[in-house]
Design a protein around this motif. Structure first.
Motif, PDB file in Angstrom:
ATOM      1  N   ARG A  24      -2.971  -7.990 -89.313  1.00 38.82           N
ATOM      2  CA  ARG A  24      -3.655  -8.219 -90.583  1.00 38.82           C
ATOM      3  C   ARG A  24      -3.425  -9.638 -91.103  1.00 38.82           C
ATOM      4  NH1 ARG A  24      -1.599  -7.964 -95.539  1.00 38.82           N
ATOM      5  NH2 ARG A  24       0.277  -6.897 -94.791  1.00 38.82           N
TER       6      ARG A  24
ATOM      7  N   GLU B 280      -6.357 -12.353 -91.728  1.00 38.12           N
ATOM      8  CA  GLU B 280      -6.602 -12.858 -93.077  1.00 38.12           C
ATOM      9  C   GLU B 280      -6.634 -14.383 -93.101  1.00 38.12           C
ATOM     10  OE1 GLU B 280      -3.599 -11.143 -95.527  1.00 38.12           O
ATOM     11  OE2 GLU B 280      -4.638  -9.209 -95.740  1.00 38.12           O
TER      12      GLU B 280
ATOM     13  N   ARG C  50      -9.946 -15.532 -91.484  1.00 42.43           N
ATOM     14  CA  ARG C  50     -11.082 -15.313 -92.392  1.00 42.43           C
ATOM     15  C   ARG C  50     -11.072 -16.299 -93.546  1.00 42.43           C
ATOM     16  NH1 ARG C  50      -9.600  -9.034 -91.989  1.00 42.43           N
ATOM     17  NH2 ARG C  50     -11.029  -8.404 -90.307  1.00 42.43           N
ATOM     18  N   LYS C  51      -9.916 -16.595 -94.069  1.00 44.37           N
ATOM     19  CA  LYS C  51      -9.804 -17.487 -95.218  1.00 44.37           C
ATOM     20  C   LYS C  51     -10.350 -18.871 -94.914  1.00 44.37           C
ATOM     21  CE  LYS C  51      -5.842 -19.417 -96.306  1.00 44.37           C
ATOM     22  NZ  LYS C  51      -4.415 -19.546 -96.717  1.00 44.37           N
TER      23      LYS C  51
END
Length: 275
Positions: free
Chosen positions: A41, A45, A48-49
């Motif tokens: 995760r 994350e 994606r950020k």
């Protein structure tokens, strides 16, 4: 090792004149089946950020152990499936994937199921292959080069000729912007001479132990103070970016050498782009 650093590089080129904004690629290498949080995760994350346009995989996301006839893969597979659902993924083999392919009897045909899984997700498996696409109105070709296992033996450095690349991949079109995924960076001069505008690599784990002001200490082949240990290098007007990797294997040790996720912004040389 529960954290990783995020590193950004910018590569300027005159070969993609139609770029209106940076073309951002994430580079992952040497995960070795590690998970940063449940289902990776934390890693997802961070990716994606930073909104990449595509993902380059420079090999060794898994662990293959020929002596034990084992493959450790679950965290890597989950990550690849998640990435492929959101981004174009361009994957080259490292020595652990190559070992599965080279010795199928030791791994009960695991490599074939691995490739089927990747392709079913839409991942571009560039195993001595290539893919050409239009980016910014220009042609970009991404190659994946699989180095034979004989080049990974400890205490040796087998000679490597540019013809090894042309035999496997052909000759790149100099009018294209050519990206080469090559797991082992030590042959960068030959990659550059072959015609790779940008080579992305991993394998050396940043030299395992980094000495401030000097660099990485040792390679998996037990060579001291490797030249292309981690970071950005340029020769013959061509670029190499080497990841320190996201995991570890055999020597589960990192000193002054955090794991690393990389983002590469490819920009039009004529543009004045600031972050």
């Amino acid at each position: 090792m529960s954290k990783f650093k995020t590193t950004f590089y910018t590569i300027e080129t005159g070969k993609i004149p139609g770029l209106k904004r940076p073309w951002r690629l994430a580079l992952l290498a040497d995960l070795h089946n590690k998970s940063y949080g449940p289902d990776n995760r934390l890693l997802l994350e961070e990716i994606r950020k930073n909104h990449p346009d595509g993902i380059l995989i420079a090999g060794d996301l898994i662990i293959s152990d020929r002596k034990k006839q084992e493959v450790h893969k679950d965290a890597a597979y989950q990550l690849l499936i998640a990435l492929a659902a959101e981004y174009p993924v361009y994957l080259g083999n490292g020595n652990h994937e190559h070992r599965m392919r080279e010795f199928p009897d030791s791994f009960a045909g695991e490599y074939d199921s691995y490739i089927r899984m990747l392709r079913s997700c839409g991942i571009h498996t560039l195993v001595n292959g290539h893919l050409t696409q239009q980016i910014g109105g220009a042609l970009v070709t991404i190659y994946g080069f699989e180095l034979d296992f004989s080049y990974y033996k400890r205490f040796t450095r087998k000679p490597f000729a540019v013809t090894c690349l042309t035999d496997a991949l052909g000759t790149p079109d100099p009018g294209h912007y050519n990206i080469l995924i090559a797991h082992n960076p030590v042959y960068f001069p030959q990659y550059a001479k072959w015609g790779a505008d940008l080579t992305v690599s991993g394998h050396l784990h940043g030299g395992i132990i980094r000495i401030p002001g000097i660099g990485g200490l040792i390679t998996p082949q037990a060579k001291l103070f490797p030249k292309y240990d981690a970071g950005y290098f340029e020769e013959q007007g061509r670029s190499l970016i080497v990841s320190r990797g996201l995991g570890s294997h055999t020597v589960n040790l990192r000193i002054f050498n955090p794991a690393e996720l990389i983002f590469i912004d490819i920009t039009n040389r004529q543009e004045d782009i600031t972050k």
